[in-house]
Design an enzyme around this catalytic site. Structure first.
Site, PDB file in Angstrom:
ATOM      1  N   ASP A 122     -10.960   2.828   4.352  1.00 31.88           N
ATOM      2  CA  ASP A 122     -11.301   1.406   4.269  1.00 31.88           C
ATOM      3  C   ASP A 122     -12.814   1.207   4.355  1.00 31.88           C
ATOM      4  O   ASP A 122     -13.299   0.079   4.231  1.00 31.88           O
ATOM      5  CB  ASP A 122     -10.624   0.648   5.425  1.00 31.88           C
ATOM      6  N   GLN A 160      -4.977  -1.586   9.900  1.00 31.87           N
ATOM      7  CA  GLN A 160      -4.848  -2.909   9.270  1.00 31.87           C
ATOM      8  C   GLN A 160      -5.502  -3.975  10.158  1.00 31.87           C
ATOM      9  O   GLN A 160      -5.120  -4.140  11.314  1.00 31.87           O
ATOM     10  CB  GLN A 160      -3.358  -3.224   9.041  1.00 31.87           C
ATOM     11  N   LYS A 172       0.843  -1.204   0.000  1.00 31.27           N
ATOM     12  CA  LYS A 172       0.000   0.000   0.000  1.00 31.27           C
ATOM     13  C   LYS A 172       0.876   1.251   0.000  1.00 31.27           C
ATOM     14  O   LYS A 172       0.607   2.215  -0.724  1.00 31.27           O
ATOM     15  CB  LYS A 172      -0.936  -0.005   1.216  1.00 31.27           C
TER      16      LYS A 172
END
Ligand code: NAP
Length: 281
Positions: free
Chosen positions: A111, A88, A44
């Site tokens: 996200d 994450q 990422k």
């Protein structure tokens, strides 16, 4: 249906957007050192740099307290140079994932996991949507797979893949069935699918005899096995289906591209170039 070429195009568009908008920042928060998470995060950051974004990699120790985790998120919320924040997942057991996610400023939630953004998607007014479902929809659009009136079956009901992609398919006017580990006869559902999205994390859960001729099959699974990286769909499904995404090289590259696109979207929300509904007035 390969993901690479489309992902490259999206990433080039993102790089143009970054040039237009000026500095854009993406921050990741990682708790502990799960090797798979470390690889995903590195990819990422590499992609963000390549697109001209600034990126911040906040690594917290495995034994971090809940307060410190929420504090790290709060600091990034306050940081004006950061447009997008991603925690994450999964985070180590013992920490409250729901609270950590809810601590993210919804505007910066690239996200799409904050309850506000998840709710907006449920209501059919998407704000930030998780990247993998966006990648799946982009792939289906790229290959002109008809969705309006189609029967779509999703295997998996996670908050990050199964549920959001089911909502996006519903909003595209497909008739959607969601399967999960309690579904009693999976093939009864899958054989009916014009579009089959498989996100179970079980290698080979879908075999050729479970797929309708001419269906579009999206394999989201990423499973590390003795034979290397494999998906959830038996590759022999390619003989029956009209479209099948490969693993690796299918949905994976698009997920990263869509995360970057979401970060640009967050920058637009924050600069009031796009309206962010409700809670921000
Ligand atoms: P997850 O949270 O583990 O969810 C798996 C889902 O599959 C659950 O809803 C589970 O049902 C269902 N399931 C498990 N076994 C099943 C079975 N035998 N029959 C029917 N349903 C079953 O996983 P996730 O985060 O959604 O990820 C799914 C897969 O996609 C994983 O392999 C992951 O690595 C991969 N992934 C790939 C990308 C990408 O960029 N390509 C991104 C994210 C995830 P229950 O709810 O009943 O437990």
């Amino acid at each position: 249906m390969k993901g690479g070429p489309l992902a490259e195009r999206v990433r080039a568009e993102v790089a143009d957007d970054v040039r237009e908008l000026g500095q854009i920042g993406l921050a990741t928060v990682q708790v502990g050192e799960d090797p798979a998470s470390t690889i995903y995060i590195r990819r990422k950051h590499e992609a963000a740099h390549e697109a001209g974004m600034r990126s911040v990699d906040r690594k917290l120790a495995e034994d971090v307290s809940q307060e410190e985790l929420v504090g790290a998120v709060a600091e990034l919320n306050q940081d004006d140079g950061i447009d997008g924040i991603l925690v994450q997942l999964p985070i180590p057991r013992g920490l409250d994932e729901a609270e950590a996610v809810a601590a993210i400023d919804p505007l910066k939630d690239v996200d799409g996991v904050h309850p506000f953004n998840a709710g907006q998607l449920y209501l059919g007014r998407p704000t930030h949507v998780p990247a993998t479902p966006l990648g799946i929809m982009a792939m289906l659009a790229e290959h002109e797979v008809p969705l309006d009136g189609a029967r779509a079956v999703v295997i998996g009901r996670s908050d990050i893949v199964g549920k959001p992609v089911a909502h996006l398919l519903l909003q595209a006017h497909a008739t959607v069935t969601i399967c999960h580990s309690h579904t009693d006869d999976l093939s009864r559902q899958t054989l009916d699918a014009d579009v089959l999205v498989v996100a179970a994390g079980v290698p080979g859960i879908v075999t050729a005899d479970m797929v309708k001729a001419g269906a579009a099959v999206v394999d989201v699974g990423i499973n590390r096995t003795e034979d290397g990286l494999v998906g959830d769909v038996d590759p022999a499904v390619a003989d029956v289906a009209a479209f099948l995404t490969p693993v690796p090289g299918g949905v994976g590259p698009l997920t990263i591209a869509m995360l970057l696109q979401n970060t640009v979207r967050a920058a637009r929300f924050r600069r009031r170039l796009l309206a962010f509904p409700g809670i921000r007035g």
